[in-house]
Design a protein around this motif. Structure first.
Motif, mmCIF file in Angstrom:
data_model
loop_
_atom_site.group_PDB
_atom_site.id
_atom_site.type_symbol
_atom_site.label_atom_id
_atom_site.label_comp_id
_atom_site.label_asym_id
_atom_site.label_seq_id
_atom_site.Cartn_x
_atom_site.Cartn_y
_atom_site.Cartn_z
ATOM 1 N N ASP A 116 0.819 -1.219 0.000
ATOM 2 C CA ASP A 116 0.000 0.000 0.000
ATOM 3 C C ASP A 116 0.851 1.266 0.000
ATOM 4 N N VAL A 117 2.083 1.156 0.491
ATOM 5 C CA VAL A 117 2.957 2.326 0.541
ATOM 6 C C VAL A 117 3.800 2.440 -0.714
ATOM 7 N N TYR A 118 4.397 1.317 -1.134
ATOM 8 C CA TYR A 118 5.377 1.365 -2.215
ATOM 9 C C TYR A 118 4.843 0.858 -3.552
ATOM 10 N N LEU A 119 3.689 0.210 -3.570
ATOM 11 C CA LEU A 119 3.109 -0.292 -4.816
ATOM 12 C C LEU A 119 1.770 0.375 -5.115
ATOM 13 N N ARG A 120 1.502 1.481 -4.475
ATOM 14 C CA ARG A 120 0.224 2.156 -4.676
ATOM 15 C C ARG A 120 0.209 2.919 -5.995
ATOM 16 N N LYS A 121 -0.986 3.300 -6.422
ATOM 17 C CA LYS A 121 -1.118 4.143 -7.598
ATOM 18 C C LYS A 121 -0.641 5.565 -7.270
ATOM 19 N N PRO A 122 -0.076 6.253 -8.223
ATOM 20 C CA PRO A 122 0.362 7.627 -7.958
ATOM 21 C C PRO A 122 -0.829 8.554 -7.746
ATOM 22 N N SER A 123 -0.684 9.479 -6.824
ATOM 23 C CA SER A 123 -1.712 10.481 -6.593
ATOM 24 C C SER A 123 -1.567 11.598 -7.625
ATOM 25 N N LEU A 124 -2.527 12.532 -7.615
ATOM 26 C CA LEU A 124 -2.443 13.670 -8.524
ATOM 27 C C LEU A 124 -1.170 14.474 -8.267
ATOM 28 N N HIS A 125 -0.808 14.609 -6.989
ATOM 29 C CA HIS A 125 0.436 15.311 -6.650
ATOM 30 C C HIS A 125 1.647 14.579 -7.214
ATOM 31 N N ASP A 126 1.646 13.251 -7.094
ATOM 32 C CA ASP A 126 2.749 12.461 -7.654
ATOM 33 C C ASP A 126 2.867 12.670 -9.162
ATOM 34 N N LEU A 127 1.718 12.673 -9.853
ATOM 35 C CA LEU A 127 1.729 12.847 -11.304
ATOM 36 C C LEU A 127 2.276 14.217 -11.692
ATOM 37 N N GLN A 128 1.871 15.242 -10.962
ATOM 38 C CA GLN A 128 2.365 16.576 -11.266
ATOM 39 C C GLN A 128 3.882 16.657 -11.082
ATOM 40 N N GLU A 129 4.408 15.965 -10.066
ATOM 41 C CA GLU A 129 5.856 15.957 -9.861
ATOM 42 C C GLU A 129 6.561 15.186 -10.983
ATOM 43 N N LEU A 130 5.939 14.103 -11.449
ATOM 44 C CA LEU A 130 6.507 13.364 -12.585
ATOM 45 C C LEU A 130 6.503 14.223 -13.839
ATOM 46 N N TYR A 131 5.406 14.944 -14.049
ATOM 47 C CA TYR A 131 5.341 15.856 -15.190
ATOM 48 C C TYR A 131 6.531 16.821 -15.175
ATOM 49 N N ALA A 132 6.709 17.459 -14.023
ATOM 50 C CA ALA A 132 7.757 18.479 -13.918
ATOM 51 C C ALA A 132 9.144 17.868 -14.126
#
Length: 258
Positions: A116-132
């Motif tokens: 649940d911690v390391y194999l979870r789906k990315p959150s919207l915040h995670d996606l925005q950081e990946l974008y950047a």
């Protein structure tokens, strides 16, 4: 029945790696078990609190069972050092059956405990950081990664153990089937992914995308390179797209080697 003196073997193991005046330090532990001692102890403590198998037990005659450290060290040695289960008898007086059960239970327990911690789906915040991060490094706004699946051979395991773990984890692992097992990709394909809009050349797009090579299907969430570019801008795009994918390949190659 032979008295294999499990208690003495536990004390030996503890003095070697975990006592205050240990024989082998943190660097030795990491070299031999392919993970840091702190990470190992975190796994040990989590599994011990959650699973009865990893808790100290006694048999009907009141004899001391194997400790959590012994079972977890046996499982890690099987995976990291390529040893067979029957070799655990030499150092820890552990039977082949117990060593196998330790390996399977630890593998399942790590996924269930830390998934649940390391194999979870990315959150919207995670996606925005990946974008950047990807836009800054590769120049691709809205890109969350590169897909380049590979057949993974567990070189450090015996054939029977490799087949058993593969059967437990997944079935066929060709590129498309591996991708189909991803909940992130399923959400994108079925239009259930969270809105994570990004803008390119003044146009706003709703969902993120992956960089891929030419073998994958034509999906809107896949961005391929031009196969035979003619114009200079197409050649430029092909170089940048393939360069970004190569970064992922190299990183994954290092991960496999470790």
């Amino acid at each position: 029945m032979l008295n294999k003196n499990r208690e003495e073997r536990h004390e030996h193991l503890y003095r070697d790696y975990f006592a205050d005046n240990y024989v082998y330090g943190a660097n030795d532990f990491k070299k031999r078990f392919c993970l840091s001692r702190d990470v190992f102890l975190r796994i040990v403590n989590a599994l011990e609190s959650r699973y009865e198998f990893f808790q100290l037990r006694y048999d009907a005659r009141g004899r001391h069972g194997f400790t959590t450290l012994q079972k977890c060290v046996a499982a890690i040695r099987l995976m990291a050092m390529g040893e067979s289960p029957d070799t655990m008898d030499d150092y820890m007086r552990m039977s082949e059956r117990t060593a196998r059960e330790s390996l399977y239970t630890l593998s399942r327990g790590v996924v269930e405990t830390f998934g649940d911690v390391y194999l979870r789906k990315p959150s919207l915040h995670d996606l925005q950081e990946l974008y950047a991060a990807h836009e800054e490094r590769h120049g691709f706004p809205g890109m969350i990664g590169s897909i380049n699946c590979t057949h993974w051979k567990w070189k450090k395991l015996s054939g029977s153990m490799e087949r058993a773990i593969r059967k437990w984890i997944a079935g066929s692992n060709n590129d498309v089937n591996v991708l189909d097992q991803s909940p992130i990709f399923d959400d994108l394909l079925n239009g259930k992914a969270p809105d994570a809009p990004f803008t390119v050349n003044g146009n706003e797009y709703k969902y993120e995308y992956y960089l891929i090579d030419g073998i994958y299907p034509q999906y809107s969430t896949f961005v391929k390179a031009f196969r035979h570019p003619v114009e200079e801008r197409d050649k430029f795009f092909k170089r940048r797209q393939e360069g970004a994918r190569k970064d992922v390949e190299r990183a994954f190659g290092v991960l496999k080697a470790k």
